[in-house]
Design a protein around this motif. Structure first.
Motif, PDB file in Angstrom:
ATOM      1  N   ILE A 112      28.325  26.584  30.380  1.00  0.00           N
ATOM      2  CA  ILE A 112      28.253  27.694  31.336  1.00  0.00           C
ATOM      3  C   ILE A 112      29.411  28.648  31.056  1.00  0.00           C
ATOM      4  O   ILE A 112      30.582  28.257  31.175  1.00  0.00           O
ATOM      5  CB  ILE A 112      28.343  27.171  32.791  1.00  0.00           C
ATOM      6  CG1 ILE A 112      27.291  26.079  33.044  1.00  0.00           C
ATOM      7  CG2 ILE A 112      28.174  28.326  33.776  1.00  0.00           C
ATOM      8  CD1 ILE A 112      27.397  25.420  34.419  1.00  0.00           C
ATOM      9  N   LEU A 113      29.084  29.866  30.643  1.00  0.00           N
ATOM     10  CA  LEU A 113      30.145  30.858  30.450  1.00  0.00           C
ATOM     11  C   LEU A 113      30.655  31.194  31.846  1.00  0.00           C
ATOM     12  O   LEU A 113      29.864  31.596  32.705  1.00  0.00           O
ATOM     13  CB  LEU A 113      29.583  32.094  29.733  1.00  0.00           C
ATOM     14  CG  LEU A 113      28.882  31.784  28.401  1.00  0.00           C
ATOM     15  CD1 LEU A 113      28.220  33.025  27.837  1.00  0.00           C
ATOM     16  CD2 LEU A 113      29.848  31.176  27.384  1.00  0.00           C
ATOM     17  N   GLN A 114      31.925  30.961  32.071  1.00  0.00           N
ATOM     18  CA  GLN A 114      32.440  31.002  33.455  1.00  0.00           C
ATOM     19  C   GLN A 114      33.469  32.101  33.667  1.00  0.00           C
ATOM     20  O   GLN A 114      34.483  32.172  32.966  1.00  0.00           O
ATOM     21  CB  GLN A 114      33.051  29.642  33.810  1.00  0.00           C
ATOM     22  CG  GLN A 114      33.588  29.572  35.225  1.00  0.00           C
ATOM     23  CD  GLN A 114      35.000  29.057  35.262  1.00  0.00           C
ATOM     24  OE1 GLN A 114      35.365  28.137  34.532  1.00  0.00           O
ATOM     25  NE2 GLN A 114      35.848  29.655  36.104  1.00  0.00           N
ATOM     26  N   TYR A 115      33.172  32.932  34.634  1.00  0.00           N
ATOM     27  CA  TYR A 115      34.066  34.029  35.008  1.00  0.00           C
ATOM     28  C   TYR A 115      35.346  33.476  35.641  1.00  0.00           C
ATOM     29  O   TYR A 115      35.277  32.722  36.610  1.00  0.00           O
ATOM     30  CB  TYR A 115      33.306  34.928  35.983  1.00  0.00           C
ATOM     31  CG  TYR A 115      34.044  36.172  36.407  1.00  0.00           C
ATOM     32  CD1 TYR A 115      34.625  37.014  35.455  1.00  0.00           C
ATOM     33  CD2 TYR A 115      34.139  36.521  37.748  1.00  0.00           C
ATOM     34  CE1 TYR A 115      35.291  38.154  35.834  1.00  0.00           C
ATOM     35  CE2 TYR A 115      34.806  37.677  38.143  1.00  0.00           C
ATOM     36  CZ  TYR A 115      35.381  38.480  37.180  1.00  0.00           C
ATOM     37  OH  TYR A 115      36.047  39.606  37.567  1.00  0.00           O
ATOM     38  N   CYS A 116      36.507  33.809  35.058  1.00  0.00           N
ATOM     39  CA  CYS A 116      37.804  33.383  35.606  1.00  0.00           C
ATOM     40  C   CYS A 116      38.650  34.636  35.822  1.00  0.00           C
ATOM     41  O   CYS A 116      39.341  35.097  34.906  1.00  0.00           O
ATOM     42  CB  CYS A 116      38.504  32.430  34.633  1.00  0.00           C
ATOM     43  SG  CYS A 116      40.242  32.115  35.024  1.00  0.00           S
ATOM     44  N   PRO A 117      38.548  35.236  37.040  1.00  0.00           N
ATOM     45  CA  PRO A 117      39.263  36.496  37.249  1.00  0.00           C
ATOM     46  C   PRO A 117      40.781  36.368  37.086  1.00  0.00           C
ATOM     47  O   PRO A 117      41.455  37.335  36.758  1.00  0.00           O
ATOM     48  CB  PRO A 117      38.887  36.895  38.686  1.00  0.00           C
ATOM     49  CG  PRO A 117      38.327  35.668  39.329  1.00  0.00           C
ATOM     50  CD  PRO A 117      37.805  34.794  38.233  1.00  0.00           C
ATOM     51  N   ALA A 118      41.327  35.160  37.264  1.00  0.00           N
ATOM     52  CA  ALA A 118      42.787  35.008  37.219  1.00  0.00           C
ATOM     53  C   ALA A 118      43.350  35.179  35.808  1.00  0.00           C
ATOM     54  O   ALA A 118      44.409  35.761  35.620  1.00  0.00           O
ATOM     55  CB  ALA A 118      43.180  33.652  37.788  1.00  0.00           C
ATOM     56  N   TYR A 119      42.670  34.646  34.791  1.00  0.00           N
ATOM     57  CA  TYR A 119      43.273  34.651  33.451  1.00  0.00           C
ATOM     58  C   TYR A 119      42.452  35.321  32.356  1.00  0.00           C
ATOM     59  O   TYR A 119      43.010  35.806  31.388  1.00  0.00           O
ATOM     60  CB  TYR A 119      43.608  33.206  33.023  1.00  0.00           C
ATOM     61  CG  TYR A 119      44.618  32.595  33.949  1.00  0.00           C
ATOM     62  CD1 TYR A 119      45.901  33.129  34.049  1.00  0.00           C
ATOM     63  CD2 TYR A 119      44.282  31.528  34.771  1.00  0.00           C
ATOM     64  CE1 TYR A 119      46.827  32.604  34.940  1.00  0.00           C
ATOM     65  CE2 TYR A 119      45.202  30.993  35.658  1.00  0.00           C
ATOM     66  CZ  TYR A 119      46.470  31.539  35.742  1.00  0.00           C
ATOM     67  OH  TYR A 119      47.380  31.026  36.630  1.00  0.00           O
ATOM     68  N   THR A 120      41.127  35.297  32.462  1.00  0.00           N
ATOM     69  CA  THR A 120      40.350  35.871  31.354  1.00  0.00           C
ATOM     70  C   THR A 120      39.358  36.925  31.868  1.00  0.00           C
ATOM     71  O   THR A 120      38.385  37.231  31.195  1.00  0.00           O
ATOM     72  CB  THR A 120      39.597  34.757  30.574  1.00  0.00           C
ATOM     73  OG1 THR A 120      38.909  33.901  31.501  1.00  0.00           O
ATOM     74  CG2 THR A 120      40.532  33.930  29.729  1.00  0.00           C
ATOM     75  N   GLY A 121      39.663  37.477  33.044  1.00  0.00           N
ATOM     76  CA  GLY A 121      38.758  38.448  33.669  1.00  0.00           C
ATOM     77  C   GLY A 121      38.387  39.596  32.746  1.00  0.00           C
ATOM     78  O   GLY A 121      37.254  40.089  32.772  1.00  0.00           O
ATOM     79  N   SER A 122      39.336  40.018  31.873  1.00  0.00           N
ATOM     80  CA  SER A 122      39.068  41.192  31.035  1.00  0.00           C
ATOM     81  C   SER A 122      37.948  40.933  30.017  1.00  0.00           C
ATOM     82  O   SER A 122      37.355  41.864  29.476  1.00  0.00           O
ATOM     83  CB  SER A 122      40.342  41.598  30.302  1.00  0.00           C
ATOM     84  OG  SER A 122      40.774  40.507  29.531  1.00  0.00           O
ATOM     85  N   LEU A 123      37.658  39.654  29.742  1.00  0.00           N
ATOM     86  CA  LEU A 123      36.597  39.351  28.763  1.00  0.00           C
ATOM     87  C   LEU A 123      35.220  39.718  29.297  1.00  0.00           C
ATOM     88  O   LEU A 123      34.287  39.948  28.536  1.00  0.00           O
ATOM     89  CB  LEU A 123      36.555  37.844  28.468  1.00  0.00           C
ATOM     90  CG  LEU A 123      37.687  37.202  27.693  1.00  0.00           C
ATOM     91  CD1 LEU A 123      37.438  35.704  27.599  1.00  0.00           C
ATOM     92  CD2 LEU A 123      37.771  37.818  26.297  1.00  0.00           C
ATOM     93  N   TYR A 124      35.079  39.694  30.628  1.00  0.00           N
ATOM     94  CA  TYR A 124      33.741  39.769  31.224  1.00  0.00           C
ATOM     95  C   TYR A 124      33.366  41.143  31.777  1.00  0.00           C
ATOM     96  O   TYR A 124      32.211  41.526  31.717  1.00  0.00           O
ATOM     97  CB  TYR A 124      33.611  38.737  32.362  1.00  0.00           C
ATOM     98  CG  TYR A 124      34.032  37.344  31.958  1.00  0.00           C
ATOM     99  CD1 TYR A 124      33.111  36.472  31.398  1.00  0.00           C
ATOM    100  CD2 TYR A 124      35.343  36.919  32.109  1.00  0.00           C
ATOM    101  CE1 TYR A 124      33.493  35.197  31.010  1.00  0.00           C
ATOM    102  CE2 TYR A 124      35.736  35.650  31.716  1.00  0.00           C
ATOM    103  CZ  TYR A 124      34.815  34.797  31.177  1.00  0.00           C
ATOM    104  OH  TYR A 124      35.195  33.541  30.794  1.00  0.00           O
TER     105      TYR A 124
END
Ligand code: TPP
Ligand code: SF4
Length: 319
Positions: free
Chosen positions: A213-225
């Motif tokens: 599951i590609l998982q949205y992590c706004p704290a650390y990798t938010g810019s990827l999504y």
């Protein structure tokens, strides 16, 4: 299924003693950040269990360590928040010993592909009856930002302050190289209806149903999504027997016809990790599970003889 649809379904079918969503919700409040994709996985899994009317006492949720691995705390089933990287061997043991239980494994990219890497390969090869979800946010999040094997090259983190040097590991192509693989799918937390169908298919698969599951992590990798995952490069796998593609997805990526029963086609799809293929990549329900193989091969000895032999063996190591 939406709450109203579910009520209507229960009414029409005249079902009694049914489980509602609250039967799968624990009293602990999830300690995930606002907007974390893990929340959407939790509500999706609870909806699937409710729709399926699975007895909560027949489910064991096993996890390792990480934000993702907090999952068993929030599901009102049996649970085991275990050791970093060790969710799969623990779950395998439970599934082999208690085939009457449904074993769900929740893990992160660090937990599964890094420290748990050896266990991951062998668990796939054993094809035990498990449903495995890896929440891939491409970072170690719980420990506050260290590069994981799936972090894109150049990721700046506490362990890679000048940007990571290596290209990301592609877990899909690794898994499509493992003998006995029987189910592999990929979905994303910002596609909830797709995620629900995908986990549902894995839940009903006999053998190891693996969902990345590609998982949205706004704290650390938010810019990827980007907002709603719009910046994450995707394409969709279409097959009448695969996972339905909502026409609204067309603005997020192209749709490609794919036969998930063809291992060579699945291997080709798995090689192309970015843009990321979304859908059912491979499914072969005929692959025997380790439980089946073991039962066929096991000596047909009676229990007293078995225990006597075991005693003798243990005595060998007793001082
Ligand atoms: C043996 C051991 N090594 C290291 C750690 C520290 N640790 C805890 S969680 C974690 C990484 C988790 O990352 P991931 O699995 O991607 O989960 P996320 O938090 O991103 O959901 C690490 C390195 C630990 N708890 N135990
Ligand atoms: S750090 Fe990332 S993965 Fe962990 S709870 Fe926050 S948003 Fe979720």
């Amino acid at each position: 299924m939406k709450a109203e649809e579910f009520e209507e379904y229960i009414e029409c079918e005249g079902l009694h003693n049914t489980y509602g969503l609250s039967d799968y919700e624990s009293s602990s409040v999830p300690r995930w950040c606002k907007g974390c994709g893990d929340m959407s996985i939790l509500s999706t899994v609870q909806r699937i269990l409710r729709d399926d009317q699975t007895d909560p006492e027949k489910i064991v949720c096993v996890s390792g360590i990480g934000c993702s691995s907090r999952f068993p705390h929030y599901l009102r089933t049996f649970g085991f928040h275990s050791i970093h990287g060790r969710a799969l061997p623990i779950a395998t043991g439970i599934a082999l010993q208690r085939p009457d239980l449904h074993v769900l494994v929740m893990s992160g990219d660090g937990d599964c592909f890094s420290i748990g890497g050896g266990h991951w390969l062998h668990a796939m090869r054993y094809n035990t009856n498990l449903t495995v979800c890896v929440f891939d946010n491409e970072i170690y999040a719980l420990t506050k930002n260290q590069a994981s094997p799936t972090s894109p090259e150049g990721t700046k983190s506490n362990t890679t302050p000048r940007g990571s040097y290596l290209k990301a590991l592609n877990p899909l192509s690794v898994m499509m190289g493992i003998t006995n693989i029987s189910f592999l799918a990929q979905t994303a937390t910002w596609l909830p209806s797709h995620m629900e169908q995908t986990i549902y298919r894995a839940w009903h698969h006999k053998g190891t149903g693996f969902v990345r599951i590609l998982q949205y992590c706004p704290a650390y990798t938010g810019s990827l999504y980007g907002k709603g995952g719009k910046d994450y490069p995707l394409y969709f796998l279409q097959n009448p027997e695969g996972i339905a593609i909502d026409p609204a997805f067309s603005r997020m990526g192209e749709t490609v016809v794919h036969d998930h029963r063809d291992i060579h086609a699945a291997q080709r799809v798995a090689l192309s990790d970015k843009p990321a293929p979304i859908g059912l990549i491979y499914h072969d329900p005929s692959v025997p599970t380790y439980d089946e193989i073991r039962r066929q091969r096991a000596d047909k000895i009676d229990r007293p003889t078995y225990l006597k032999r075991l005693e003798k063996l243990l005595d060998k190591y007793t001082i």
